[in-house]
Design a protein around this motif. Structure first.
Motif, short mmCIF file in Angstrom:
data_model
loop_
_atom_site.label_atom_id
_atom_site.label_comp_id
_atom_site.label_asym_id
_atom_site.label_seq_id
_atom_site.Cartn_x
_atom_site.Cartn_y
_atom_site.Cartn_z
N SER A 127 -18.43 -2.86 23.06
CA SER A 127 -17.45 -3.82 23.56
C SER A 127 -16.12 -3.13 23.86
CB SER A 127 -17.23 -4.93 22.52
OG SER A 127 -16.46 -4.44 21.43
N SER A 128 -15.21 -3.86 24.45
CA SER A 128 -13.87 -3.34 24.76
C SER A 128 -12.85 -3.77 23.72
CB SER A 128 -13.43 -3.84 26.14
OG SER A 128 -13.40 -5.26 26.17
N TRP A 129 -13.29 -4.34 22.62
CA TRP A 129 -12.38 -4.88 21.61
C TRP A 129 -11.78 -3.80 20.71
CZ3 TRP A 129 -16.31 -9.19 19.92
CH2 TRP A 129 -16.43 -10.12 20.96
N LEU A 130 -12.56 -2.81 20.29
CA LEU A 130 -12.12 -1.83 19.30
C LEU A 130 -12.08 -0.43 19.91
CD1 LEU A 130 -14.15 -3.13 16.22
CD2 LEU A 130 -11.78 -3.66 16.84
N ARG A 131 -11.26 -0.26 20.91
CA ARG A 131 -11.15 1.04 21.58
C ARG A 131 -9.74 1.60 21.43
NH1 ARG A 131 -15.35 2.52 24.87
NH2 ARG A 131 -17.04 0.99 24.92
N VAL A 132 -9.62 2.92 21.55
CA VAL A 132 -8.33 3.59 21.36
C VAL A 132 -7.41 3.25 22.52
CG1 VAL A 132 -7.16 5.79 21.08
CG2 VAL A 132 -9.45 5.48 20.12
N GLU A 133 -6.27 2.65 22.19
CA GLU A 133 -5.28 2.33 23.20
C GLU A 133 -3.97 3.08 23.00
OE1 GLU A 133 -4.73 -1.85 23.36
OE2 GLU A 133 -6.81 -2.31 23.93
N SER A 134 -3.71 3.57 21.77
CA SER A 134 -2.44 4.25 21.50
C SER A 134 -2.62 5.32 20.44
CB SER A 134 -1.37 3.25 21.05
OG SER A 134 -1.75 2.66 19.81
N VAL A 135 -1.80 6.39 20.54
CA VAL A 135 -1.76 7.46 19.54
C VAL A 135 -0.31 7.58 19.09
CG1 VAL A 135 -2.18 9.89 19.06
CG2 VAL A 135 -3.69 8.66 20.65
N GLY A 194 -9.35 5.23 25.17
CA GLY A 194 -10.37 4.45 25.84
C GLY A 194 -11.73 4.52 25.18
N ASP A 195 -11.93 5.54 24.32
CA ASP A 195 -13.20 5.65 23.60
C ASP A 195 -13.22 4.69 22.42
OD1 ASP A 195 -13.86 7.59 25.36
OD2 ASP A 195 -14.29 9.14 23.87
N PRO A 196 -14.42 4.36 21.92
CA PRO A 196 -14.48 3.51 20.72
C PRO A 196 -13.70 4.13 19.57
CG PRO A 196 -16.64 3.70 21.73
CD PRO A 196 -15.75 4.67 22.45
N LEU A 197 -12.94 3.32 18.88
CA LEU A 197 -12.12 3.81 17.78
C LEU A 197 -12.97 4.45 16.68
CD1 LEU A 197 -9.19 3.97 16.73
CD2 LEU A 197 -9.55 1.75 15.65
N VAL A 198 -14.16 3.88 16.44
CA VAL A 198 -15.01 4.39 15.37
C VAL A 198 -15.57 5.77 15.69
CG1 VAL A 198 -17.17 3.39 16.23
CG2 VAL A 198 -16.84 3.67 13.77
N ARG A 228 -7.31 6.12 11.38
CA ARG A 228 -7.55 5.04 12.34
C ARG A 228 -6.67 3.85 11.97
NH1 ARG A 228 -12.93 6.37 10.82
NH2 ARG A 228 -14.00 7.67 12.37
N SER A 229 -6.02 3.28 12.94
CA SER A 229 -5.19 2.09 12.73
C SER A 229 -5.83 0.96 13.53
CB SER A 229 -3.75 2.34 13.20
OG SER A 229 -2.96 1.18 13.02
N TRP A 230 -6.71 0.20 12.86
CA TRP A 230 -7.46 -0.85 13.53
C TRP A 230 -6.51 -1.94 14.04
CZ3 TRP A 230 -12.52 0.11 14.28
CH2 TRP A 230 -13.11 1.08 13.45
N PRO A 231 -6.77 -2.53 15.20
CA PRO A 231 -8.02 -2.36 15.97
C PRO A 231 -7.95 -1.38 17.11
CG PRO A 231 -6.84 -4.30 16.74
CD PRO A 231 -6.00 -3.71 15.66
N HIS A 232 -6.74 -0.83 17.45
CA HIS A 232 -6.66 -0.06 18.69
C HIS A 232 -5.91 1.27 18.58
CE1 HIS A 232 -8.26 -3.54 20.75
NE2 HIS A 232 -7.25 -4.29 20.35
N GLY A 233 -5.52 1.71 17.38
CA GLY A 233 -4.63 2.86 17.30
C GLY A 233 -5.12 4.01 16.45
N ILE A 234 -4.53 5.18 16.71
CA ILE A 234 -4.70 6.37 15.89
C ILE A 234 -3.31 6.82 15.46
CG2 ILE A 234 -5.33 8.82 15.89
CD1 ILE A 234 -7.74 7.13 15.77
N GLU A 235 -3.13 7.05 14.15
CA GLU A 235 -1.84 7.52 13.63
C GLU A 235 -1.96 8.99 13.24
OE1 GLU A 235 -0.25 5.19 10.49
OE2 GLU A 235 -0.40 3.29 11.58
N VAL A 236 -1.01 9.80 13.68
CA VAL A 236 -0.96 11.22 13.36
C VAL A 236 0.33 11.47 12.57
CG1 VAL A 236 -0.95 13.58 14.27
CG2 VAL A 236 -2.21 11.78 15.49
#
Length: 273
Positions: A67-75, A97-101, A126-134
Motif C-alpha cells: 500500500s501507499s500508507w506506510l512509505r518513507v516521505e521524510s528523513v 518512497g519505499d516501504p518504511l519497513v 523508523r518514525s511511523w508512519p512516514h519518517g526516518i530519524e537520523v
C-alpha cells in the motif's frame, strides 16, 4: 467297555477353532478406519480455523509493503554541528518512497560512519508512519594540526576526522617537532600525537581555552604555550590527571607567574612574574 473319551469330554484347555459365527476376543479386534466423510469434515474445520489468520496476514503484508500508507516521505537529521543535513541525507541514501519497513537502520548507520569520519556515533530509527530519524553525534576536536589546506581536527582518541579552513576557537594547535630526538625513531610521530592528545584531554577547561600551542619535542618534553606569554612544562603524558590538578592549584597560588612546571606533579614549581 467304555468308549474313547474325547478332548471336549475331558475338559482339556487346548485351543479351539472358532466357528463361523464366533466373536473374536477383544484383543483381536481392530478399530474401524475413519469414514471418508469424517476426514473431509476435519479438513474443512482446519481450513476454516486457519482462514482468518491467513487473511489477516495477507492484509498486514499488503499494508506494510504494497500500500501507499506506510512509505518513507521524510528523513529528519538532528545533532549536526559542522556537517549539513544535506550531506548526511546524501550519504544515508534512504530511499524515499519505499516501504518504511524495508529500510534497514543498521545499514544506514554503517554508510554514515564509513562515509563521514566526522560522525562519532549515529542512531537511525523508523518514525511511523512516514519518517526516518537520523540522530548524529559529531566528533569534537581536542587539538588541531596545521596543514596546507587549513587545520586538521583531531579528537580525544587521536583520530584525524576533518579539515577546516579556520582554526576553531579554544582548540590548541599541536606542533610535533621531534627533529633528531630519539623519540622520533623509538615512538614515531603518530604515537607522539596520541601522547599530546592525552595531555590536551586532561587540561582543565580554563587552561585549555588559554592554551595556544602544545609543543612536543620528545616523549618526556611536552610544553604548553598559553596566552600572555606563559608556559607550562608538562613533561610526558603520564600522570596527566595529577599534573592537571597540580597546575590548577599552582596557578591559584602563584598568580602572575610566567612559567609553571608540573612535570613532577608532587613537586610543582612556578617562576617569573
Amino acid at each position: 467297555m467304555a468308549g474313547r473319551t474325547t478332548t471336549a469330554e475331558r475338559g482339556a484347555g487346548g485351543p479351539r477353532r472358532p466357528g463361523r459365527g464366533a466373536v473374536p476376543p477383544p484383543a483381536a479386534r481392530r478399530p474401524a478406519p475413519g469414514r471418508p466423510d469424517d476426514r473431509r469434515r476435519r479438513r474443512l474445520l482446519l481450513v476454516l480455523a486457519l482462514a482468518p489468520a491467513l487473511v489477516l496476514g495477507g492484509c498486514a503484508l499488503w499494508v506494510l509493503y504494497g500500500s501507499s500508507w506506510l512509505r518513507v516521505e521524510s528523513v529528519t537529521v538532528t545533532g549536526t554541528r559542522v556537517l549539513t543535513e544535506r550531506q548526511v541525507r546524501g550519504v544515508a541514501a534512504v530511499p524515499v518512497g519505499d516501504p518504511l519497513v524495508s529500510v534497514d537502520p543498521e545499514a544506514v548507520e554503517r554508510r554514515l560512519l564509513d562515509g563521514l569520519p566526522r560522525i562519532d556515533s549515529v542512531e537511525v530509527v523508523r518514525s511511523w508512519p512516514h519518517g526516518i530519524e537520523v540522530r548524529v553525534v559529531e566528533r569534537r576536536p581536542v587539538v588541531v594540526m596545521a596543514e596546507k589546506r587549513g587545520y586538521a581536527e583531531v579528537d580525544g582518541e587521536g583520530v584525524r576526522f576533518g579539515t577546516v579552513a579556520e582554526r576553531p576557537g579554544g582548540v590548541p594547535l599541536l606542533v610535533v617537532d621531534l627533529a633528531d630526538s630519539p623519540s622520533r625513531h623509538r615512538f614515531g610521530a603518530e604515537r607522539m600525537r596520541r601522547e599530546a592528545v592525552r595531555v590536551a584531554s586532561a587540561l582543565p577547561d580554563g587552561v585549555r581555552r588559554d592554551t595556544r600551542t602544545i609543543r612536543v619535542r620528545s616523549y618526556d618534553s611536552i610544553t604548553l604555550e598559553l596566552t600572555g606569554g606563559r608556559t607550562v612544562v608538562w613533561g610526558s603524558a603520564e600522570k596527566s590527571a595529577a599534573k592537571a590538578e597540580s597546575l590548577t592549584l599552582l596557578m591559584k597560588a602563584a598568580d602572575g607567574a610566567e612559567r609553571f612546571d608540573v612535570s613532577v606533579p608532587g613537586a610543582p614549581a612556578a617562576s617569573g612574574s
